[in-house]
Design a protein around this motif. Sequence first.
Motif, PDB file in Angstrom:
ATOM      1  N   TYR A 172      60.882  67.612 -63.751  1.00 14.51           N
ATOM      2  CA  TYR A 172      62.099  67.408 -62.965  1.00 14.51           C
ATOM      3  C   TYR A 172      63.349  67.554 -63.825  1.00 14.51           C
ATOM      4  O   TYR A 172      64.297  68.257 -63.455  1.00 14.51           O
ATOM      5  N   TYR A 173      63.358  66.905 -64.984  1.00 14.63           N
ATOM      6  CA  TYR A 173      64.528  67.008 -65.852  1.00 14.63           C
ATOM      7  C   TYR A 173      64.596  68.366 -66.539  1.00 14.63           C
ATOM      8  O   TYR A 173      65.669  68.764 -67.018  1.00 14.63           O
ATOM      9  N   GLY A 174      63.475  69.088 -66.573  1.00 14.57           N
ATOM     10  CA  GLY A 174      63.511  70.459 -67.067  1.00 14.57           C
ATOM     11  C   GLY A 174      64.345  71.351 -66.167  1.00 14.57           C
ATOM     12  O   GLY A 174      64.816  72.416 -66.586  1.00 14.57           O
ATOM     13  N   ILE A 175      64.533  70.929 -64.925  1.00 11.55           N
ATOM     14  CA  ILE A 175      65.418  71.653 -63.997  1.00 11.55           C
ATOM     15  C   ILE A 175      66.796  70.994 -63.942  1.00 11.55           C
ATOM     16  O   ILE A 175      67.817  71.628 -64.171  1.00 11.55           O
ATOM     17  N   SER A 176      66.817  69.689 -63.643  1.00 14.79           N
ATOM     18  CA  SER A 176      68.083  69.015 -63.341  1.00 14.79           C
ATOM     19  C   SER A 176      69.026  68.931 -64.536  1.00 14.79           C
ATOM     20  O   SER A 176      70.241  69.035 -64.369  1.00 14.79           O
ATOM     21  N   SER A 177      68.497  68.744 -65.747  1.00 14.69           N
ATOM     22  CA  SER A 177      69.365  68.522 -66.903  1.00 14.69           C
ATOM     23  C   SER A 177      70.195  69.742 -67.259  1.00 14.69           C
ATOM     24  O   SER A 177      71.244  69.626 -67.886  1.00 14.69           O
ATOM     25  N   ASN A 178      69.737  70.927 -66.885  1.00 12.65           N
ATOM     26  CA  ASN A 178      70.438  72.152 -67.277  1.00 12.65           C
ATOM     27  C   ASN A 178      70.692  73.068 -66.088  1.00 12.65           C
ATOM     28  O   ASN A 178      70.979  74.252 -66.251  1.00 12.65           O
ATOM     29  N   PHE A 228      61.298  77.413 -67.327  1.00 15.09           N
ATOM     30  CA  PHE A 228      60.782  76.913 -66.049  1.00 15.09           C
ATOM     31  C   PHE A 228      59.255  77.022 -65.970  1.00 15.09           C
ATOM     32  O   PHE A 228      58.607  76.278 -65.228  1.00 15.09           O
ATOM     33  N   GLY A 229      58.693  77.982 -66.714  1.00 18.81           N
ATOM     34  CA  GLY A 229      57.246  78.181 -66.679  1.00 18.81           C
ATOM     35  C   GLY A 229      56.471  77.079 -67.373  1.00 18.81           C
ATOM     36  O   GLY A 229      55.386  76.685 -66.913  1.00 18.81           O
TER      37      GLY A 229
END
Length: 582
Positions: A66-72, A239-240
């Motif tokens: 989740y934070y791999g998306i939201s943080s950046n 993302f992968g």
Amino acid sequence: MTISHLSNISSGTERSGAAAPLIEAGDDSVNGSVDHKGNPVHRSTSGGWRSASFIIAVEVAERFAYYGISSNLITYLTGPLGQSTASAAANVNTWSGTATLLPLLGAFVADSFLGRYRTIIAAPLIYILGLGLLTLAATLTSDSVHDLQNVKDAMLSAPSQFQVTLFFFSIYLVAFGQGGHKPCALAFGADQFDGQNPKESKAKSSFFNWWYFYSSVGINLTLVVMVYIQDNLSWALGFGIPCIVMTTALLILLLGSRTYRYSVNGDEKNPFMRIGRVIHRAIRNRHTAPPSAMPGEEDACQWHQSHEQFKFLNKALLAPDGSMVDQNVCSGNDVVDTKALLKLVPIWITSFAYAIVFAQTTTFFTKQGATLDRTIVSDFQIPAASLQTFIGFAIILFIPVYDRIVVPIARGLTRKPSGITMLQRIGTGMVFSAISMVTAALVEMKRLETAKEHGLVDLPHVTVPMSIWWLVPQYILCGVADVLTIVGLQEFFYDQVPKELRSVGLSLYLSILGAGSFLSSFLVSVIDEATSGDGQESWFANNLNRAHLDYFYWLLAGLSALGFIAYLYFARSYIYSRGNTI
């Protein structure tokens, strides 16, 4: 294990308000739970930390993803997708708000239909699909935007409408997956501990601490590793990797299936229907005098404790003619459960002030840090956004201290398994949160004074000669506050709702943080409008050397104090479903 084996397993039916005595530690049976085949479970071969560890591993992976998306996310939107800063910020806020509210839907589905286990199996599947499509979208979208030299080239390389649609469809699939996972995984993990067993009761309280500990590990790992990969290597890889991690986590979750304890789904009606029926009948009987005696089959202690609270709901026990003999009248347990939910509302509302402060760590704290000297060693500056890791480090350091030192000492003084009550823990965190705002205000005053002394008031892009380490105390205080209040809210909203509504209870806790984020945005908009008129600089001016974040922090400190006073008023009169008081 197949899903068909779980046809009689759901989210549980025992009332959280049941005043069942603690059973003997030597008893190997676990009441109200079965194994994956529907057979009675034994304490020695099921549940406990062994089973909880599988679920914690999934939580670490989910937070990492989740934070791999939201943080950046805003960087991707303004980079490869070519959006303006304003449009990107609006899209981030919309997505984050949706992701915050979807756990209410996920909890409803789990507690009404699928049950917690099947929901946390379905959620990663949606998550993985979303991450896979997101990886595809990032692959299709040219990464060359990072290397473009001018705006004209960036506009010519704008992604197609299909690529943009695929990207947004992907991240909202992830939001749906998160909505199913977030409230159910924590509740299912806590279900692995029997609160009626003295030893497991202590372990259950510790579980909430360590759950947040490992969640923070996953978040910090993302902030350190994934942000670097996305910014410097490849968005598709960035993302992968979370997609691969979530796939592995699902396999780990399935590996533990034979060890889990599953709550038995009895013959009770849908919990939402029962509660709605209580409210409906109470309104219909509003002109009827409420009963003074309890129904004979109900628990006398629970009925006595709740009888004077929300007395109008007692009318749901009556038939239209005022008698208690109608077969369609609500049961006493139904009324008690409805009251258990309603009495959470004041605690829920008075926690908003804390949630507003919680929202500042990713916004204005970062803006402060960006103006300071961020040099750690020669030729290396810490990114302003990475300052959030100080909160994670504070959480990682303080949770073992709290769980292994503070709780045992408090337990010896109070004789309570958790050391202090849940509401005491939440309130203590609110105090630390208010202190963090006072600290932030004082540091900001020092920063403004330093900028003025060095003639930098009108030079916003020049680094203020003040070390980034000045901000560390406010981050650490926020981390300590999170350990106390966030974990306390998790345990409170899990424990104090009817057992079959525990996923909903945890979604209510999550909605506090979502509401705080929306309220913070509203507050900032109102203050910005009010303070930017007549040629004056707004409190949130782009030039922070002329802005007044210190005023905003003082305002939040005052709101925190008022919120704590209101919280204390309701907390002192709160009657726990298990018969304890603050």
